[in-house]
Design a protein around this motif. Structure first.
Motif, PDB file in Angstrom:
ATOM      1  N   ALA A   1     -12.847  -3.515 -10.633  1.00 26.57           N
ATOM      2  CA  ALA A   1     -13.295  -2.141 -10.870  1.00 26.57           C
ATOM      3  C   ALA A   1     -12.230  -1.156 -10.412  1.00 26.57           C
ATOM      4  O   ALA A   1     -11.534  -1.401  -9.429  1.00 26.57           O
ATOM      5  CB  ALA A   1     -14.603  -1.881 -10.133  1.00 26.57           C
ATOM      6  N   HIS A   2     -12.092  -0.067 -11.146  1.00 26.87           N
ATOM      7  CA  HIS A   2     -11.195   1.027 -10.784  1.00 26.87           C
ATOM      8  C   HIS A   2     -12.049   2.261 -10.500  1.00 26.87           C
ATOM      9  O   HIS A   2     -12.909   2.614 -11.297  1.00 26.87           O
ATOM     10  CB  HIS A   2     -10.198   1.326 -11.911  1.00 26.87           C
ATOM     11  N   LEU A   3     -11.779   2.894  -9.361  1.00 23.70           N
ATOM     12  CA  LEU A   3     -12.516   4.088  -8.981  1.00 23.70           C
ATOM     13  C   LEU A   3     -11.661   5.315  -9.265  1.00 23.70           C
ATOM     14  O   LEU A   3     -10.642   5.527  -8.617  1.00 23.70           O
ATOM     15  CB  LEU A   3     -12.894   4.033  -7.493  1.00 23.70           C
ATOM     16  N   ALA A   4     -12.052   6.094 -10.259  1.00 19.32           N
ATOM     17  CA  ALA A   4     -11.292   7.276 -10.662  1.00 19.32           C
ATOM     18  C   ALA A   4     -12.044   8.530 -10.247  1.00 19.32           C
ATOM     19  O   ALA A   4     -13.266   8.629 -10.406  1.00 19.32           O
ATOM     20  CB  ALA A   4     -11.068   7.275 -12.173  1.00 19.32           C
ATOM     21  N   ALA A   5     -11.306   9.480  -9.694  1.00 17.84           N
ATOM     22  CA  ALA A   5     -11.905  10.753  -9.280  1.00 17.84           C
ATOM     23  C   ALA A   5     -12.148  11.634 -10.507  1.00 17.84           C
ATOM     24  O   ALA A   5     -11.648  11.372 -11.602  1.00 17.84           O
ATOM     25  CB  ALA A   5     -10.994  11.459  -8.283  1.00 17.84           C
ATOM     26  N   LYS A   6     -12.900  12.706 -10.307  1.00 14.21           N
ATOM     27  CA  LYS A   6     -13.199  13.621 -11.406  1.00 14.21           C
ATOM     28  C   LYS A   6     -12.050  14.586 -11.678  1.00 14.21           C
ATOM     29  O   LYS A   6     -12.077  15.302 -12.669  1.00 14.21           O
ATOM     30  CB  LYS A   6     -14.475  14.408 -11.099  1.00 14.21           C
ATOM     31  N   TRP A   7     -11.069  14.630 -10.767  1.00 11.53           N
ATOM     32  CA  TRP A   7      -9.939  15.537 -10.963  1.00 11.53           C
ATOM     33  C   TRP A   7      -8.694  14.743 -11.351  1.00 11.53           C
ATOM     34  O   TRP A   7      -8.597  13.543 -11.067  1.00 11.53           O
ATOM     35  CB  TRP A   7      -9.696  16.355  -9.687  1.00 11.53           C
ATOM     36  N   PRO A   8      -7.706  15.353 -11.976  1.00 11.72           N
ATOM     37  CA  PRO A   8      -6.480  14.642 -12.368  1.00 11.72           C
ATOM     38  C   PRO A   8      -5.601  14.331 -11.163  1.00 11.72           C
ATOM     39  O   PRO A   8      -5.818  14.844 -10.056  1.00 11.72           O
ATOM     40  CB  PRO A   8      -5.802  15.626 -13.328  1.00 11.72           C
ATOM     41  N   ALA A   9      -4.593  13.509 -11.388  1.00 12.78           N
ATOM     42  CA  ALA A   9      -3.669  13.113 -10.319  1.00 12.78           C
ATOM     43  C   ALA A   9      -2.933  14.332  -9.774  1.00 12.78           C
ATOM     44  O   ALA A   9      -2.541  15.226 -10.526  1.00 12.78           O
ATOM     45  CB  ALA A   9      -2.677  12.081 -10.845  1.00 12.78           C
ATOM     46  N   THR A  10      -2.762  14.366  -8.473  1.00 15.74           N
ATOM     47  CA  THR A  10      -2.110  15.493  -7.801  1.00 15.74           C
ATOM     48  C   THR A  10      -0.684  15.113  -7.398  1.00 15.74           C
ATOM     49  O   THR A  10      -0.414  13.945  -7.107  1.00 15.74           O
ATOM     50  CB  THR A  10      -2.899  15.913  -6.559  1.00 15.74           C
TER      51      THR A  10
ATOM     52  N   GLN B   1      -0.473  24.945 -12.398  1.00 18.98           N
ATOM     53  CA  GLN B   1      -0.813  25.614 -13.654  1.00 18.98           C
ATOM     54  C   GLN B   1      -1.193  24.611 -14.743  1.00 18.98           C
ATOM     55  O   GLN B   1      -2.190  24.798 -15.448  1.00 18.98           O
ATOM     56  CB  GLN B   1       0.363  26.474 -14.135  1.00 18.98           C
ATOM     57  N   LYS B   2      -0.413  23.537 -14.854  1.00 19.02           N
ATOM     58  CA  LYS B   2      -0.676  22.531 -15.884  1.00 19.02           C
ATOM     59  C   LYS B   2      -0.881  21.167 -15.231  1.00 19.02           C
ATOM     60  O   LYS B   2       0.076  20.404 -15.056  1.00 19.02           O
ATOM     61  CB  LYS B   2       0.480  22.472 -16.888  1.00 19.02           C
ATOM     62  N   PRO B   3      -2.111  20.839 -14.846  1.00 20.29           N
ATOM     63  CA  PRO B   3      -2.369  19.515 -14.261  1.00 20.29           C
ATOM     64  C   PRO B   3      -2.082  18.409 -15.264  1.00 20.29           C
ATOM     65  O   PRO B   3      -2.220  18.589 -16.477  1.00 20.29           O
ATOM     66  CB  PRO B   3      -3.865  19.568 -13.909  1.00 20.29           C
ATOM     67  N   VAL B   4      -1.652  17.267 -14.767  1.00 21.48           N
ATOM     68  CA  VAL B   4      -1.342  16.135 -15.635  1.00 21.48           C
ATOM     69  C   VAL B   4      -2.632  15.548 -16.188  1.00 21.48           C
ATOM     70  O   VAL B   4      -3.724  15.746 -15.632  1.00 21.48           O
ATOM     71  CB  VAL B   4      -0.542  15.059 -14.871  1.00 21.48           C
ATOM     72  N   SER B   5      -2.511  14.816 -17.287  1.00 22.09           N
ATOM     73  CA  SER B   5      -3.680  14.182 -17.904  1.00 22.09           C
ATOM     74  C   SER B   5      -4.020  12.847 -17.256  1.00 22.09           C
ATOM     75  O   SER B   5      -5.087  12.283 -17.520  1.00 22.09           O
ATOM     76  CB  SER B   5      -3.423  13.970 -19.397  1.00 22.09           C
ATOM     77  N   GLN B   6      -3.134  12.351 -16.409  1.00 20.82           N
ATOM     78  CA  GLN B   6      -3.359  11.057 -15.764  1.00 20.82           C
ATOM     79  C   GLN B   6      -4.533  11.132 -14.789  1.00 20.82           C
ATOM     80  O   GLN B   6      -4.686  12.101 -14.052  1.00 20.82           O
ATOM     81  CB  GLN B   6      -2.090  10.626 -15.018  1.00 20.82           C
TER      82      GLN B   6
END
Length: 276
Positions: A35-44, A218-223
């Protein structure tokens, strides 16, 4: 020849046994759940996370670190991710010992400071940011992304309501608190940040403003932001009630006790009596 044939049979049997064990291990491994646990926000960005690590060390180290990485993000376009990662560690190593560098690496691996960066991103979204601005400044409810407008907004700043400052805000070191609050929303390491930081830090040193920095991308990544260091357990319990005959259980128990008593007699010796 017979002995040689037995040896061959033994080797063949061992080979079949090994293959069956390997097959069983492969079959059991295929049943594992990944399982992979992904947050609701994009990578910082790691550079922003490194700055939060420095802020936990001290406010002084935070601002010293910022001075050395004002336009470090430009290397992100030309360097590989691993080289850029090592460059951040090299910059942080100017203010940290080997132990704290290892702690910073661990913080990177579990993305410990990513939620903090996202918190600032949410605060910036509530302003809201001006359109088309890589970085912007808020001076007592007034917004601008142009450096030449700072002087105009500072003139009547004290007549407007003073903004609320959060506990996690990064305030430039100053001896005065009753100054116009100038909040910079920018991404550390970018050219837009470098331009604003140079002007605002100079004004803060001269005692003209209270300079506060908040992270803004300004432009968060899509990852996706994948988290690690979290354990999940799935426990399944049957709640089905089953009917059970008490008389059968009692009979089985008595038979078991009788068998145990009979076992105590071995070749005419009663071990139970000898023990007593």
């Amino acid at each position: 020849m017979a002995r040689a044939a037995d040896v061959v049979r033994l080797l063949l049997g061992s080979t079949v046994l090994c293959c069956s064990l390997l097959g069983a291990r492969t079959a059991s491994a295929s049943k594992a759940v990944t399982a992979h646990l992904a947050a609701k926000w994009p990578a910082t960005p790691l550079l922003l996370e490194a700055s939060e690590f420095m802020a936990e060390e001290s406010n002084e180290k935070f601002w010293q670190f910022l001075e050395t990485v004002q336009e470090l993000a430009i290397y992100k376009q030309t360097e590989s991710p691993y080289s850029y990662y090592n460059l951040i560690l090299k910059k942080a190593g100017q203010f940290l010992d080997n132990l704290h560098i290892n702690l910073l690496k661990f913080a990177f691996s579990i993305r410990a400071y990513s939620p903090t960066i996202q918190m600032f991103q949410q605060i910036a979204a509530d302003e809201p940011p001006p359109d088309g601005c890589d970085a912007f400044v808020v001076i007592h409810k007034k917004h601008t992304c142009k450096i030449n407008e700072l002087k105009k907004l500072l003139k009547k700043a004290t007549s407007r309501p003073r903004p609320y400052l959060f506990k996690g805000d990064h305030t430039f070191p100053t001896n005065k608190e009753s100054l116009p609050v100038t909040i910079l929303y920018a991404e550390i390491g970018t050219r837009a940040f470098g331009k604003f930081h140079t002007v605002l830090s100079k004004k803060a040193r001269n005692g003209e403003i209270l300079y506060v920095l908040r992270h803004y991308i300004q432009k968060p990544v899509s990852q996706k932001m994948y988290l690690s260091g979290y354990g999940v357990e799935l426990a399944i319990k049957s709640t089905e009630y089953k009917a059970l005959d008490d008389t059968q259980v009692k009979t089985v128990t008595n038979a078991t006790i009788k068998d145990e008593i009979e076992i105590n007699e071995v070749q005419g010796f009663l071990f139970q009596k000898l023990k007593s």
